[in-house]
Each structure stands twice: as C-alpha cells, then as structure tokens.
Write a protein that holds these residues in place. Structure first.
Motif, mmCIF file in Angstrom:
data_model
loop_
_atom_site.group_PDB
_atom_site.id
_atom_site.type_symbol
_atom_site.label_atom_id
_atom_site.label_comp_id
_atom_site.label_asym_id
_atom_site.label_seq_id
_atom_site.Cartn_x
_atom_site.Cartn_y
_atom_site.Cartn_z
ATOM 1 N N GLY A 22 0.823 -1.205 0.000
ATOM 2 C CA GLY A 22 0.000 0.000 0.000
ATOM 3 C C GLY A 22 0.852 1.247 0.000
ATOM 4 O O GLY A 22 0.550 2.218 -0.682
ATOM 5 N N CYS A 23 1.937 1.279 0.766
ATOM 6 C CA CYS A 23 2.821 2.437 0.795
ATOM 7 C C CYS A 23 3.445 2.663 -0.560
ATOM 8 O O CYS A 23 3.584 3.799 -1.014
ATOM 9 C CB CYS A 23 3.923 2.247 1.847
ATOM 10 N N GLY A 24 3.839 1.585 -1.200
ATOM 11 C CA GLY A 24 4.469 1.725 -2.511
ATOM 12 C C GLY A 24 3.534 2.325 -3.529
ATOM 13 O O GLY A 24 3.935 3.063 -4.415
ATOM 14 N N ASP A 25 2.236 2.060 -3.425
ATOM 15 C CA ASP A 25 1.268 2.587 -4.370
ATOM 16 C C ASP A 25 1.178 4.091 -4.317
ATOM 17 O O ASP A 25 0.768 4.741 -5.272
ATOM 18 C CB ASP A 25 -0.120 1.990 -4.086
ATOM 19 N N GLU A 26 1.588 4.714 -3.191
ATOM 20 C CA GLU A 26 1.494 6.155 -3.063
ATOM 21 C C GLU A 26 2.453 6.866 -4.012
ATOM 22 O O GLU A 26 2.346 8.064 -4.230
ATOM 23 C CB GLU A 26 1.766 6.589 -1.629
ATOM 24 N N GLU A 27 3.409 6.134 -4.570
ATOM 25 C CA GLU A 27 4.336 6.748 -5.511
ATOM 26 C C GLU A 27 3.599 7.236 -6.745
ATOM 27 O O GLU A 27 4.062 8.089 -7.474
ATOM 28 C CB GLU A 27 5.427 5.759 -5.918
ATOM 29 N N ASN A 28 2.421 6.670 -7.033
ATOM 30 C CA ASN A 28 1.667 7.061 -8.218
ATOM 31 C C ASN A 28 0.707 8.212 -7.936
ATOM 32 O O ASN A 28 -0.066 8.605 -8.786
ATOM 33 C CB ASN A 28 0.872 5.863 -8.754
ATOM 34 N N GLY A 29 0.722 8.738 -6.721
ATOM 35 C CA GLY A 29 -0.128 9.860 -6.369
ATOM 36 C C GLY A 29 0.727 11.072 -6.059
ATOM 37 O O GLY A 29 1.937 11.062 -6.224
ATOM 38 N N SER A 30 0.078 12.155 -5.613
ATOM 39 C CA SER A 30 0.826 13.347 -5.233
ATOM 40 C C SER A 30 0.219 13.912 -3.966
ATOM 41 O O SER A 30 -0.998 14.065 -3.869
ATOM 42 C CB SER A 30 0.790 14.395 -6.349
ATOM 43 N N THR A 31 1.051 14.161 -2.979
ATOM 44 C CA THR A 31 0.591 14.720 -1.719
ATOM 45 C C THR A 31 0.760 16.228 -1.766
ATOM 46 O O THR A 31 1.874 16.732 -1.907
ATOM 47 C CB THR A 31 1.399 14.143 -0.538
ATOM 48 N N THR A 32 -0.330 16.954 -1.675
ATOM 49 C CA THR A 32 -0.232 18.407 -1.714
ATOM 50 C C THR A 32 0.360 18.919 -0.402
ATOM 51 O O THR A 32 0.235 18.280 0.649
ATOM 52 C CB THR A 32 -1.616 19.050 -1.934
ATOM 53 N N CYS A 33 1.002 20.069 -0.480
ATOM 54 C CA CYS A 33 1.680 20.601 0.694
ATOM 55 C C CYS A 33 1.906 22.099 0.544
ATOM 56 O O CYS A 33 1.804 22.657 -0.555
ATOM 57 C CB CYS A 33 3.023 19.898 0.901
ATOM 58 N N THR A 34 2.214 22.714 1.659
ATOM 59 C CA THR A 34 2.619 24.122 1.656
ATOM 60 C C THR A 34 3.944 24.325 2.383
ATOM 61 O O THR A 34 4.528 25.404 2.337
ATOM 62 C CB THR A 34 1.544 24.997 2.333
ATOM 63 N N SER A 35 4.408 23.264 3.063
ATOM 64 C CA SER A 35 5.698 23.338 3.755
ATOM 65 C C SER A 35 6.322 21.952 3.830
ATOM 66 O O SER A 35 5.633 20.932 3.686
ATOM 67 C CB SER A 35 5.530 23.897 5.169
ATOM 68 N N ASN A 36 7.628 21.904 4.069
ATOM 69 C CA ASN A 36 8.344 20.629 4.153
ATOM 70 C C ASN A 36 7.839 19.764 5.316
ATOM 71 O O ASN A 36 7.958 18.539 5.281
ATOM 72 C CB ASN A 36 9.849 20.874 4.315
ATOM 73 N N ASP A 37 7.285 20.395 6.341
ATOM 74 C CA ASP A 37 6.800 19.655 7.505
ATOM 75 C C ASP A 37 5.669 18.696 7.143
ATOM 76 O O ASP A 37 5.400 17.746 7.877
ATOM 77 C CB ASP A 37 6.307 20.628 8.584
ATOM 78 N N GLN A 38 5.014 18.949 6.027
ATOM 79 C CA GLN A 38 3.894 18.101 5.616
ATOM 80 C C GLN A 38 4.349 16.916 4.775
ATOM 81 O O GLN A 38 3.522 16.094 4.367
ATOM 82 C CB GLN A 38 2.877 18.945 4.837
ATOM 83 N N CYS A 39 5.639 16.821 4.502
ATOM 84 C CA CYS A 39 6.193 15.732 3.688
ATOM 85 C C CYS A 39 7.014 14.791 4.556
ATOM 86 O O CYS A 39 7.387 15.128 5.681
ATOM 87 C CB CYS A 39 7.057 16.303 2.567
ATOM 88 N N SER A 40 7.332 13.620 4.011
ATOM 89 C CA SER A 40 8.120 12.636 4.765
ATOM 90 C C SER A 40 9.568 13.111 4.875
ATOM 91 O O SER A 40 9.968 14.079 4.225
ATOM 92 C CB SER A 40 8.054 11.277 4.074
ATOM 93 N N GLY A 41 10.355 12.356 5.655
ATOM 94 C CA GLY A 41 11.731 12.770 5.912
ATOM 95 C C GLY A 41 12.621 12.831 4.689
ATOM 96 O O GLY A 41 13.632 13.523 4.688
ATOM 97 N N THR A 42 12.295 12.085 3.641
ATOM 98 C CA THR A 42 13.122 12.082 2.432
ATOM 99 C C THR A 42 12.523 12.952 1.330
ATOM 100 O O THR A 42 12.970 12.903 0.193
ATOM 101 C CB THR A 42 13.284 10.641 1.906
ATOM 102 N N GLU A 43 11.493 13.726 1.675
ATOM 103 C CA GLU A 43 10.827 14.556 0.680
ATOM 104 C C GLU A 43 10.886 16.032 1.077
ATOM 105 O O GLU A 43 11.118 16.364 2.241
ATOM 106 C CB GLU A 43 9.361 14.152 0.527
ATOM 107 N N ILE A 44 10.687 16.895 0.088
ATOM 108 C CA ILE A 44 10.506 18.312 0.353
ATOM 109 C C ILE A 44 9.242 18.770 -0.370
ATOM 110 O O ILE A 44 8.767 18.101 -1.288
ATOM 111 C CB ILE A 44 11.707 19.159 -0.123
#
Length: 298
Positions: A22-44
């Motif tokens: 299930g986690c791997g499937d998220e690669e095909n989506g996009s998580t909206t954000c306004t700051s780095n705090d809303q992303c995972s540790g390896t994302e900006i």
C-alpha cells in the motif's frame, strides 16, 4: 499450540506485506503541501508545484514514475537540492498497463501532479488548461485604475484610459545624455510628467513676423506630499531644446492648474519657433523625475 502460533505469525506478516505494498502505491499519487513539515523525511515540498517530491542523489533513488534526479532549480533556498523529476504523463500514471489517467508530468516543474480542473487547483497566479490538465503560467493583465495622473498606479506610471501605463521613453535628441533619459522609478524622487499636448501652433509670436507661437500643455504629478498652489513655488522644471540647451520652464509658463488634492497639476509652456516650421520636438523634465519628449505638428 505451535501450529496456532505459526498461523498468527504468518497472518501478521501477511498484514505487514499488504501494508508495505500500500505504501508503494502512493508513488503514483501526489501529496499536496505548503511546507516541508507536511512531507516525509526524504521529501521536500516543491515551492511552485505544491506537492511533496522525493530528494535523491541519483536516478536509482527515484521511483519509476520519475527517474530523473536533477536540481530543483528556481530561486528558492533549496534550488540546488536534487529531486526526482518526471518525463512523461504515462510514467506519472504508473507506466504501460496502468489504467490511471488523473496524473500529468508538470510542464513547468517536471514533477508528477494531479490534473487540474480549475484555476483554484493551481498555485500562485497559474491558470488551469482544462484540456491538458496542466497548470500554466498566468498572464498578468494591466492594472486597472480610474481618473488620471497617478491615481492608484505605481510611482512612475499614470492612469491612462482606465489602465496603469508607463509614459513613453524619452528618445528625442533633446534629452539624450540627460539624467532624466535614464529615469528609474526605484530611485526617482521628482515629479512625473505623464502628458504633453498641443494647445496652439501657428499664431503670431508677439510682433516678430519671422516666428510663430507654440503652446504646449504639460501635465504631471508629485511622488510625495502636494504640489505648490502657484507656479512660482514649482521648482526644478526644465524645457530642453533640440540642441540640449536647457531653460527653466517656470518663467515660460502660465495657466497653472492644480488638482483638488494637490497631487497633480498642469501648466502651459509658451514658445516661439520659426514661422516656416510645421513641426517641433519638445523635451521636458523635473529634477529627479522622468524625461518626456513630445513632437507637435502644426
């Protein structure tokens, strides 16, 4: 008993396996954000796309949807940070065989984003191309205003026909080499001339039969404060001839009129030119302000 424990372990592992897929499937989506705090540790959070993107050192660190590892670019503090960038809409949707169609590879940011359906889906002043689902750079239209002179326009512009407009650049020979010819609103301090119009061209210039009168109306506004109530208090106004010679414009003028708020005014400049002339090029400026050229025809 041992068999029951083994079944529980296998069930737990199966659940973990399903969770990992299930986690791997998220690669095909996009998580909206306004700051780095809303992303995972390896994302900006991408500063212009508004989605979380994976950082990387090489393409091998990136998902199949976006295999190019390249600097973010732009003007943000993270411009040199390498991120995973996409190349095609098909890959953003999971590649060959996938039935997903709701993603696009942003033409502006090179990252996978959800197709837009309205301008509100885009960041900043970008607009939505509903046909392609791409957010495109918005076109900045003219700033509307009312009245004349500066109105609600920025210093250096004026309100002309309902929109903020910049006075024409002074390209006449009169002002070449003069500081007013290279006026910059960012550093300017003087009055802005925004209009020069013809009032008279051709009447007798006193008793001189070899000359004729040219009368021009010069309109201007102040950067700060208010303009004087009479022309005698007006300083730093110059008329410049085609040979570059300057005359203090106030002694040559009359008909001074100031607006009710004191922010703008106009005056008439009276000149004599050869009786045979059918055209004259005028140059004007205020100290610290813009230069203005006007070609008047008889």
């Amino acid at each position: 008993m041992q068999l029951r424990k083994m079944m529980l372990v296998l069930t737990a592992l199966g659940a973990m396996s399903g969770f990992m897929v299930g986690c791997g499937d998220e690669e095909n989506g996009s998580t909206t954000c306004t700051s780095n705090d809303q992303c995972s540790g390896t994302e900006i959070c991408h500063p212009t796309a508004g989605v979380c993107v994976a950082t990387c050192e090489s393409g091998s660190d990136c998902p199949d949807t976006a295999k190019t590892c390249a600097p973010l670019g732009g003007t943000s503090s993270e411009a040199n940070t390498k991120i995973c960038q996409c190349s095609t809409d098909q890959l953003c949707n999971g590649g060959t065989g996938s039935d997903k169609t709701d993603m696009v590879c942003s033409d502006l940011d090179n990252v996978c984003v959800t197709k837009c359906t309205a301008d509100s889906d885009c960041t900043g002043d970008r607009t939505c191309n509903t046909g392609s689902g791409q957010c495109e750079e918005g076109e900045t239209g003219p700033t509307t205003c009312s009245g004349e002179a500066q109105s609600t326009c920025s210093y250096g512009d004026f309100c002309g026909s309902g929109t903020c407009t910049t006075p024409p650049a002074p390209t006449c020979p009169n002002l070449q080499g003069k500081p007013a010819a290279s006026f910059d609103p960012a550093t300017g301090t003087g009055n802005i001339i925004y209009s020069v119009t013809k009032e008279i061209f051709g009447t007798a210039c006193g008793t001189d039969t070899t000359a004729q009168t040219v009368k021009a109306r010069v309109s201007f506004y102040t950067k700060t404060g208010t303009l004087p109530t009479t022309k005698e208090g007006l300083n730093g106004f110059f008329y410049v001839k085609t040979d570059g010679g300057e005359l203090n414009g106030v002694p040559l003028s009359n008909g001074y009129q100031r607006s009710s708020d004191g922010k703008s005014a106009s005056l008439s400049v009276n000149l004599c030119t050869a009786a045979s002339a059918n055209q004259i090029v005028l140059g004007f400026y205020f100290t610290g302000g813009n230069g203005y050229c006007a070609t008047l025809t008889k």
